[in-house]
Design an enzyme around this catalytic site. Structure first.
Site, PDB file in Angstrom:
ATOM      1  N   CYS A 187     -29.387 -13.226  25.774  1.00  0.00           N
ATOM      2  CA  CYS A 187     -28.852 -14.099  24.569  1.00  0.00           C
ATOM      3  C   CYS A 187     -27.326 -14.357  25.254  1.00  0.00           C
ATOM      4  O   CYS A 187     -26.503 -13.304  25.238  1.00  0.00           O
ATOM      5  CB  CYS A 187     -28.766 -13.410  23.588  1.00  0.00           C
ATOM      6  SG  CYS A 187     -27.994 -14.053  21.979  1.00  0.00           S
ATOM      7  N   LYS A 238       4.031  -4.669 -11.764  1.00  0.00           N
ATOM      8  CA  LYS A 238       2.963  -4.560 -12.813  1.00  0.00           C
ATOM      9  C   LYS A 238       1.695  -4.053 -12.512  1.00  0.00           C
ATOM     10  O   LYS A 238       1.222  -4.839 -11.548  1.00  0.00           O
ATOM     11  CB  LYS A 238       2.941  -6.057 -13.172  1.00  0.00           C
ATOM     12  CG  LYS A 238       1.976  -6.243 -14.459  1.00  0.00           C
ATOM     13  CD  LYS A 238       2.124  -7.766 -15.035  1.00  0.00           C
ATOM     14  CE  LYS A 238       1.330  -7.872 -16.325  1.00  0.00           C
ATOM     15  NZ  LYS A 238      -0.182  -7.737 -15.804  1.00  0.00           N
ATOM     16  N   TYR A 289      -2.401  26.974  -6.891  1.00  0.00           N
ATOM     17  CA  TYR A 289      -2.585  26.385  -8.245  1.00  0.00           C
ATOM     18  C   TYR A 289      -4.170  26.960  -8.564  1.00  0.00           C
ATOM     19  O   TYR A 289      -4.284  27.352  -9.486  1.00  0.00           O
ATOM     20  CB  TYR A 289      -2.625  25.005  -7.993  1.00  0.00           C
ATOM     21  CG  TYR A 289      -2.777  24.225  -9.533  1.00  0.00           C
ATOM     22  CD1 TYR A 289      -1.998  24.044 -10.439  1.00  0.00           C
ATOM     23  CD2 TYR A 289      -4.224  24.341 -10.006  1.00  0.00           C
ATOM     24  CE1 TYR A 289      -2.182  23.548 -11.501  1.00  0.00           C
ATOM     25  CE2 TYR A 289      -4.556  23.374 -11.114  1.00  0.00           C
ATOM     26  CZ  TYR A 289      -3.546  23.375 -11.989  1.00  0.00           C
ATOM     27  OH  TYR A 289      -4.006  22.664 -13.045  1.00  0.00           O
ATOM     28  N   ASP A 290      -5.171  26.893  -7.352  1.00  0.00           N
ATOM     29  CA  ASP A 290      -6.537  27.031  -7.738  1.00  0.00           C
ATOM     30  C   ASP A 290      -6.577  28.445  -8.254  1.00  0.00           C
ATOM     31  O   ASP A 290      -7.422  28.845  -9.080  1.00  0.00           O
ATOM     32  CB  ASP A 290      -7.259  26.676  -6.328  1.00  0.00           C
ATOM     33  CG  ASP A 290      -7.307  25.335  -6.216  1.00  0.00           C
ATOM     34  OD1 ASP A 290      -6.971  24.512  -7.149  1.00  0.00           O
ATOM     35  OD2 ASP A 290      -7.683  25.025  -5.163  1.00  0.00           O
ATOM     36  N   CYS A 348     -31.200  -9.598  17.054  1.00  0.00           N
ATOM     37  CA  CYS A 348     -31.766 -10.522  18.148  1.00  0.00           C
ATOM     38  C   CYS A 348     -32.095  -9.653  19.499  1.00  0.00           C
ATOM     39  O   CYS A 348     -31.500  -8.445  19.839  1.00  0.00           O
ATOM     40  CB  CYS A 348     -30.659 -11.244  18.929  1.00  0.00           C
ATOM     41  SG  CYS A 348     -30.998 -12.024  20.447  1.00  0.00           S
TER      42      CYS A 348
HETATM   43  O1  JCF Z   1       2.595  -2.311 -15.494  1.00  0.00           O
HETATM   44  C1  JCF Z   1       1.904  -3.201 -16.356  1.00  0.00           C
HETATM   45  N1  JCF Z   1       0.847  -3.559 -16.333  1.00  0.00           N
HETATM   46  C2  JCF Z   1       3.016  -3.320 -17.670  1.00  0.00           C
HETATM   47  C3  JCF Z   1       2.357  -3.930 -18.739  1.00  0.00           C
HETATM   48  C4  JCF Z   1       4.319  -2.881 -17.592  1.00  0.00           C
HETATM   49  C5  JCF Z   1       5.104  -3.387 -18.641  1.00  0.00           C
HETATM   50  O2  JCF Z   1       6.279  -3.096 -18.611  1.00  0.00           O
HETATM   51  C6  JCF Z   1       4.536  -3.697 -19.742  1.00  0.00           C
HETATM   52  C7  JCF Z   1       3.147  -4.140 -19.773  1.00  0.00           C
HETATM   53  C8  JCF Z   1       2.636  -4.903 -21.022  1.00  0.00           C
HETATM   54  C9  JCF Z   1       3.369  -5.041 -21.989  1.00  0.00           C
HETATM   55  N2  JCF Z   1       5.200  -4.066 -20.818  1.00  0.00           N
HETATM   56  C10 JCF Z   1       4.926  -4.726 -21.909  1.00  0.00           C
HETATM   57  C11 JCF Z   1       5.837  -4.844 -23.029  1.00  0.00           C
END
Ligand code: JCF
Length: 684
Positions: free
Chosen positions: A441, A124, A40-41, A435
């Protein structure tokens, strides 16, 4: 070459751009690189050179554009085409079940079949939501979430992220599409960034999320370009002149085809029970993931059902975030304890008002040393943010300044050891207060005894921390050798807590057994500063005998792979201390033995005895230290500099002055491939 010169320059450039973007897609989006980085480089450099000669022919999706354009003057606020939604939260399984029930009811009212609802589950990510707008497949704008209605234009910054396609990978892009996702900083990159900040004396980031936010808000995109940020997309926010897929899952597959990263852990499941199962599964591996997540997002998979469910306020009715227990919490420092370690280092430990964080109750956290206290500007009685991510020990990440109480006061290090009362000292240039009591100690004594008997050291089974503490308190054991004399103190041992005849016998037997040890364990057990298990092993195989090790000067010690000048000095000083020499001879007198690797006749069988090697340059198949270790194992001496006494120089790539010197002295030189053959012959 001939054939290339026939191709018009713009086509050559276009081909290279396509090739590099394909490589990049495989690497950053699909996690399956198709060529090594070096290839790649090379191609990238080729492109750079062509573009430099023809600046007017640089395409907008060239990877060279990712290094960052000119600095921003500030960020302009721009309205979102459609609001960016937030998510409702569920903090337990019941609320998640309520969500599922609610959906069932709403859909059945609308006479939609709802036996088992299909959900799309994904981790999330703990980062920042952004929205990307593509017109005719070309990235035109990136906005932060802002208040959901409008966000800040950070286009020039996000263009530097390799996981954000500059053009969509499709022949038929929609007229307009807005893609939404989360930008985050992987844990490893975050730790590297902070380590660098500490080295430069700069401010560290509290957590990966803040680091991501700070990196995206840089006025200079060149700085953003150096930050390890990744985008993972989670929905199409808006589309014009293109079709929406029937399901959320399929629309994410489409985004993946177009060049976006979609979380590989995303799954389609049927019904609420499977949702709860997914949560448990992810919670169990949460700490092993290479990024922070704060929960699970569930979405009704059918787009038709989503539409019929609609929104409340600014959150969709068809989605919910089931949150994990928080990894950060606030609590108060009630006081500071000072703990004395094996080497006398005095560590301040904050006693906290107990707080539940990251799944456990935390009631103390180390403050490490003076530098850390200065960095945090923390005072006793402060309210602080505690973070426990992964299996790491809880950290104090931040003082909550607004909540500093009037009675807060500075942390003052003790002038006398809290355990033995000896003076404390701080060596200039070090952050550690120590110490000066040494083995007088009891704290240092206990800690060094614990180290001495530990598994990788003398490995004495049944001699746990509690027992060591009692033995020291009752003055039955003052130095390591005393352990081997315990067999004469059976009556005293009976007075100890939880020690009966049988357990004493077992203990004494384990102690007897431990007398037969190995040289490397013995070295490690001495607890020489900075001499860990690996270094002890190297020292043992290099010096072979205790007298050889004890009489080595610093120069000789530095010859040993993996020993630098500081470690060499620690070793030297250790063997100069009268009390250490006494301890060692007491141990030998008590009967500690090991098999010596090099009695003379054995040693003379090693093929490289008496030979001196020097290793230089960069190697590709082994590290220099590994080569040194192997040469040492074969009996050679490895030196740091070439002289007429050198028998052979191992020269890797880019060998410099040592190679020149070897050539001028007629010292034989081997390159890496010759070395590999040489070693495999000798070791066969
Ligand atoms: O990964 C997340 N923080 C995340 C945030 C994932 C999601 O599917 C989200 C979200 C925020 C809003 N979906 C909505 C509708």
């Amino acid at each position: 070459m001939a054939d290339q010169s026939m191709t018009p320059i713009n086509e050559q450039i276009a081909e290279l751009v396509k090739l590099l973007n394909d490589y990049s897609y495989a690497y950053h989006i699909q996690d399956s690189p198709v060529v090594p980085d070096s290839e790649y480089d090379r191609r990238y450099k080729e492109l750079q050179e062509l573009e430099a000669k023809h600046p007017d022919l640089v395409p907008s999706d060239s990877p060279t554009k990712r290094v960052g354009e000119k600095p921003n003057n500030g960020f302009v606020t721009v309205p979102h085409t459609l609001p960016m939604l937030s998510l409702d939260n569920a903090f337990d399984d019941d609320s998640l079940s309520d969500f599922d029930e609610r959906i069932g009811k709403l859909l059945s009212i609308k006479q939609i079949d709802v036996k088992q609802i299909e959900y799309c589950c994904e981790p999330k990510l703990d980062g920042l939501a952004i929205s990307l707008r593509y017109e005719s497949g070309i990235l035109v704008r990136g906005l932060t979430r802002g208040d959901g209605l409008s966000g800040e234009d950070i286009t020039s910054n996000i263009k530097t992220l390799k996981s954000i396609p500059l053009t969509l990978r499709t022949e038929e892009p929609p007229a307009v599409v807005e893609v939404r996702g989360e930008i985050y900083m992987p844990t490893e990159g975050f730790e590297r960034l902070n380590a660098m900040a500490i080295e430069k004396g700069e401010k560290v980031f509290v957590n990966p999320r803040n680091a991501a936010a700070g990196s995206l808000r840089q006025l200079d995109p060149k700085i953003t370009a150096t930050r390890p940020l990744v985008l993972c997309v989670y929905s199409i926010g808006y589309i014009e002149g293109g079709e929406i897929e029937d399901s959320h899952y399929d629309s994410l597959s489409l985004l993946n085809d177009w060049g976006f990263r979609v979380n590989p852990l995303m799954e389609k499941v049927q019904g609420i029970d499977a949702c709860i199962e997914y949560y448990s599964k992810l919670e169990a591996i949460r700490n092993e993931l290479p990024y922070d997540i704060d929960g699970i997002v569930y979405k009704v998979n059918s787009i038709e059902k989503q539409k019929s469910l609609g929104f409340v306020a600014r959150a969709p009715r068809w989605a919910i975030a089931r949150k994990f227990p928080a990894q950060e919490e606030m609590t108060q420092i009630e006081g500071i304890d000072f703990q004395v370690g094996r080497t006398g280092a005095i560590t301040p430990v904050a006693r906290l008002k107990p707080v539940f964080v990251g799944g456990v109750t935390v009631s103390n956290a180390t403050l490490h040393n003076k530098d850390e206290i200065a960095r945090l500007q923390v005072q006793v009685k402060d309210f602080v943010v505690i973070r426990r991510a992964g299996d790491v020990i809880p950290q104090i990440v931040q003082v909550v300044e607004d909540r500093r109480p009037d009675e807060a006061y500075d942390v003052v290090f003790p002038e006398h050891c809290p355990v033995c009362g000896s003076d404390t000292e701080q060596v200039s240039g070090e952050a550690t207060v120590r110490c000066t009591g040494g083995l007088v100690c009891p704290a240092q004594r206990k800690e060094s005894l614990k180290h001495f008997v530990s598994r990788k050291a003398m490995d004495i089974d049944g001699l746990g921390d509690k027992l060591i503490e009692q033995l020291v308190e009752m003055q039955l054991v003052l130095s390591p050798a005393d352990i081997f004399l315990l067999r004469n103190k059976k009556l005293d041992l009976l007075k100890l807590e939880r020690m009966g005849k049988k357990s004493i016998e077992n203990l004494l037997e384990a102690i007897e057994k431990a007398k037969n040890t190995q040289f490397n364990r013995f070295i490690y057990s001495l607890g020489i500063r900075e001499v860990g298990e690996a270094t002890a092993r190297t020292l043992a195989s290099y010096f072979k005998t205790l007298p050889a090790l004890m009489s080595a000067n610093e120069e000789e010690l530095i010859n040993v792979g993996d020993v630098g000048p500081i470690v060499a000095q620690h070793i030297r000083i250790f063997f100069q201390q009268e009390n250490n020499l006494e301890t060692i001879s007491a141990l030998l007198n008590a009967g500690v033995v090991w098999e010596e690797a090099s009695t003379n006749n054995e040693a003379s069988e090693l093929p490289l005895i008496g030979k001196t090697y020097v290793v230089t340059g960069s190697l590709s198949q082994m590290t220099r230290d590994e080569v040194k270790d192997r040469l040492i194992q074969l009996g050679a001496k490895v030196s740091g500099s070439v002289s007429s006494k050198t028998d052979c120089l191992i020269a890797g790539e880019k060998a410099g002055s040592k190679l020149t010197k070897a050539q001028s002295l007629n010292v034989p030189v081997m390159d890496e491939s010759q070395l590999m053959i040489f070693l495999s012959d000798l070791e066969a």
